[in-house]
Design a protein around this motif. Structure first.
Motif, PDB file in Angstrom:
ATOM      1  N   VAL A  16       0.862  -1.182   0.000  1.00  0.00           N
ATOM      2  CA  VAL A  16       0.000   0.000   0.000  1.00  0.00           C
ATOM      3  C   VAL A  16       0.898   1.231   0.000  1.00  0.00           C
ATOM      4  N   PHE A  17       0.516   2.269  -0.739  1.00  0.00           N
ATOM      5  CA  PHE A  17       1.297   3.506  -0.702  1.00  0.00           C
ATOM      6  C   PHE A  17       0.396   4.717  -0.882  1.00  0.00           C
ATOM      7  N   SER A  18       0.936   5.869  -0.523  1.00  0.00           N
ATOM      8  CA  SER A  18       0.152   7.105  -0.630  1.00  0.00           C
ATOM      9  C   SER A  18       1.071   8.313  -0.672  1.00  0.00           C
ATOM     10  N   THR A  19       0.499   9.423  -1.147  1.00  0.00           N
ATOM     11  CA  THR A  19       1.072  10.744  -0.896  1.00  0.00           C
ATOM     12  C   THR A  19      -0.031  11.547  -0.218  1.00  0.00           C
ATOM     13  N   SER A  20       0.373  12.491   0.610  1.00  0.00           N
ATOM     14  CA  SER A  20      -0.647  13.284   1.325  1.00  0.00           C
ATOM     15  C   SER A  20      -0.029  14.582   1.843  1.00  0.00           C
ATOM     16  N   GLY A  21      -0.884  15.436   2.347  1.00  0.00           N
ATOM     17  CA  GLY A  21      -0.420  16.711   2.887  1.00  0.00           C
ATOM     18  C   GLY A  21       0.519  16.523   4.062  1.00  0.00           C
ATOM     19  N   ASP A  22       0.185  15.591   4.947  1.00  0.00           N
ATOM     20  CA  ASP A  22       1.034  15.408   6.135  1.00  0.00           C
ATOM     21  C   ASP A  22       1.975  14.208   6.026  1.00  0.00           C
ATOM     22  N   GLY A  23       1.820  13.392   4.978  1.00  0.00           N
ATOM     23  CA  GLY A  23       2.753  12.283   4.743  1.00  0.00           C
ATOM     24  C   GLY A  23       2.700  11.193   5.799  1.00  0.00           C
ATOM     25  N   LYS A  24       1.546  11.016   6.432  1.00  0.00           N
ATOM     26  CA  LYS A  24       1.473  10.030   7.535  1.00  0.00           C
ATOM     27  C   LYS A  24       0.896   8.689   7.089  1.00  0.00           C
ATOM     28  N   ILE A  25       1.435   7.635   7.688  1.00  0.00           N
ATOM     29  CA  ILE A  25       1.059   6.269   7.321  1.00  0.00           C
ATOM     30  C   ILE A  25      -0.302   5.880   7.922  1.00  0.00           C
ATOM     31  N   LYS A  26      -0.728   6.608   8.936  1.00  0.00           N
ATOM     32  CA  LYS A  26      -1.995   6.264   9.606  1.00  0.00           C
ATOM     33  C   LYS A  26      -3.184   6.301   8.641  1.00  0.00           C
ATOM     34  N   HIS A  27      -3.048   7.066   7.538  1.00  0.00           N
ATOM     35  CA  HIS A  27      -4.154   7.168   6.581  1.00  0.00           C
ATOM     36  C   HIS A  27      -4.389   5.867   5.808  1.00  0.00           C
ATOM     37  N   HIS A  28      -3.496   4.903   5.983  1.00  0.00           N
ATOM     38  CA  HIS A  28      -3.619   3.644   5.235  1.00  0.00           C
ATOM     39  C   HIS A  28      -4.619   2.671   5.853  1.00  0.00           C
ATOM     40  N   ALA A  29      -5.091   2.972   7.042  1.00  0.00           N
ATOM     41  CA  ALA A  29      -5.871   1.980   7.810  1.00  0.00           C
ATOM     42  C   ALA A  29      -7.086   1.445   7.054  1.00  0.00           C
ATOM     43  N   ALA A  30      -7.867   2.335   6.441  1.00  0.00           N
ATOM     44  CA  ALA A  30      -9.116   1.886   5.788  1.00  0.00           C
ATOM     45  C   ALA A  30      -8.820   0.958   4.615  1.00  0.00           C
ATOM     46  N   LEU A  31      -7.836   1.338   3.785  1.00  0.00           N
ATOM     47  CA  LEU A  31      -7.506   0.495   2.624  1.00  0.00           C
ATOM     48  C   LEU A  31      -6.946  -0.855   3.077  1.00  0.00           C
ATOM     49  N   LYS A  32      -6.088  -0.830   4.070  1.00  0.00           N
ATOM     50  CA  LYS A  32      -5.493  -2.086   4.547  1.00  0.00           C
ATOM     51  C   LYS A  32      -6.568  -3.034   5.082  1.00  0.00           C
ATOM     52  N   VAL A  70       2.415  -6.892   2.614  1.00  0.00           N
ATOM     53  CA  VAL A  70       3.835  -7.102   2.908  1.00  0.00           C
ATOM     54  C   VAL A  70       4.531  -5.840   3.397  1.00  0.00           C
ATOM     55  N   ASP A  71       4.077  -4.664   2.953  1.00  0.00           N
ATOM     56  CA  ASP A  71       4.725  -3.429   3.415  1.00  0.00           C
ATOM     57  C   ASP A  71       3.910  -2.218   2.940  1.00  0.00           C
ATOM     58  N   GLU A  72       4.305  -1.041   3.410  1.00  0.00           N
ATOM     59  CA  GLU A  72       3.600   0.183   3.015  1.00  0.00           C
ATOM     60  C   GLU A  72       4.568   1.356   2.964  1.00  0.00           C
ATOM     61  N   PHE A  73       4.226   2.332   2.117  1.00  0.00           N
ATOM     62  CA  PHE A  73       5.099   3.491   1.902  1.00  0.00           C
ATOM     63  C   PHE A  73       4.248   4.745   1.816  1.00  0.00           C
ATOM     64  N   CYS A  74       4.735   5.831   2.407  1.00  0.00           N
ATOM     65  CA  CYS A  74       4.042   7.114   2.244  1.00  0.00           C
ATOM     66  C   CYS A  74       5.060   8.243   2.180  1.00  0.00           C
ATOM     67  N   CYS A  75       4.659   9.321   1.542  1.00  0.00           N
ATOM     68  CA  CYS A  75       5.474  10.539   1.561  1.00  0.00           C
ATOM     69  C   CYS A  75       4.555  11.733   1.357  1.00  0.00           C
ATOM     70  N   LYS A  76       5.101  12.915   1.545  1.00  0.00           N
ATOM     71  CA  LYS A  76       4.300  14.125   1.367  1.00  0.00           C
ATOM     72  C   LYS A  76       4.123  14.431  -0.120  1.00  0.00           C
TER      73      LYS A  76
END
Ligand SMILES: Cc1cc2nc3c(=O)[nH]c(=O)nc-3n(C[C@H](O)[C@H](O)[C@H](O)COP(=O)(O)O)c2cc1C
Length: 150
Positions: A79-95, A106-112
Motif C-alpha cells: 500500500v502507498f500514498s502521498t498526502s499533505g502530512d505524509g502520515k502512514i496512519k491514513h492507510h488503515a481503511a484500505l489495509k 507485505v509493506d507500506e510506503f508514504c510521503c508528502k
C-alpha cells in the motif's frame, strides 16, 4: 514475481510519480484504477495499491475498486500514498479492506505531496515540489526492498 500497481492520482499527479518509480524498479505493470477490472489482477502475485489521501483515507475510487474484488488466495499486496502530512496512519481503511479480501500485506510506503486543497491554494499550497527527488529515491528503495520480502 509478477507485479501490478493500481493507482489513483487526481490532485497533482503526486502519487502517479511514486507509482511510476516503483513500477520501474519492480519491472511491474501499472494501471490507473479507472482502467482496472477485478479480473485484471488475476495473473499477478503482488499488487500495489496507492493514491493521494482524501479526508483521511485513500481516494474513494481505489477503496471502491477493492470492494469489488472477489476473495483472494495467495495474493500479496503493498500500500502507498502521498498526502499533505505524509502520515502512514491514513492507510488503515484500505489495509482493512485488503485484509478482508484475503490479501497478505507485505509493506507500506508514504510521503508528502503538493497539496493545494481549499484555502491552501491562496498561498501556493504546502509541500510544493513534492514528491521530490529524495522522496522518489525513497520510493525506489522501498520497491527494491519488496523484492526480498516476497
Ligand atoms: C479534497 C482533498 C482532500 C484532502 N485530504 C487530505 C487529508 O485528509 N490529509 C492529508 O494529509 N492530505 C489531504 N489532501 C492532500 C492530498 O492527499 C495530497 O495533495 C496528495 O499528494 C494528492 O495526491 P495526488 O496528486 O496523487 O492525487 C487532500 C487533498 C484534496 C484535494
Amino acid at each position: 514475481m509478477k507485479t501490478l500497481i493500481v493507482y489513483t492520482s487526481v490532485h497533482h499527479q503526486n502519487t502517479e510519480k511514486v507509482a511510476k518509480v516503483m513500477a520501474e524498479e519492480l519491472e511491474a505493470d501499472h494501471i490507473h484504477t479507472g482502467n482496472a477490472q477485478p479480473e485484471t489482477l488475476a495473473t499477478y502475485d503482488l499488487i500495489g495499491f496507492g493514491s493521494g489521501i482524501y479526508f483521511g483515507k485513500h481516494h474513494k475510487t481505489l477503496l471502491q475498486f477493492v470492494e469489488t474484488l472477489p476473495p483472494m488466495t495467495q495474493k500479496r499486496a503493498f500500500v502507498f500514498s502521498t498526502s499533505g502530512d505524509g502520515k502512514i496512519k491514513h492507510h488503515a481503511a484500505l489495509k482493512e479492506k485488503l485484509v478482508t479480501r484475503g490479501f497478505a500485506i507485505v509493506d507500506e510506503f508514504c510521503c508528502k505531496g503538493w497539496d493545494t486543497v481549499g484555502p491552501l491554494k491562496l498561498f501556493g499550497g504546502i509541500n510544493k515540489g513534492k514528491p521530490d527527488e529524495k522522496d522518489l529515491a525513497a520510493a525506489r528503495a522501498f520497491a527494491h526492498g519488496l523484492k526480498n520480502k516476497v
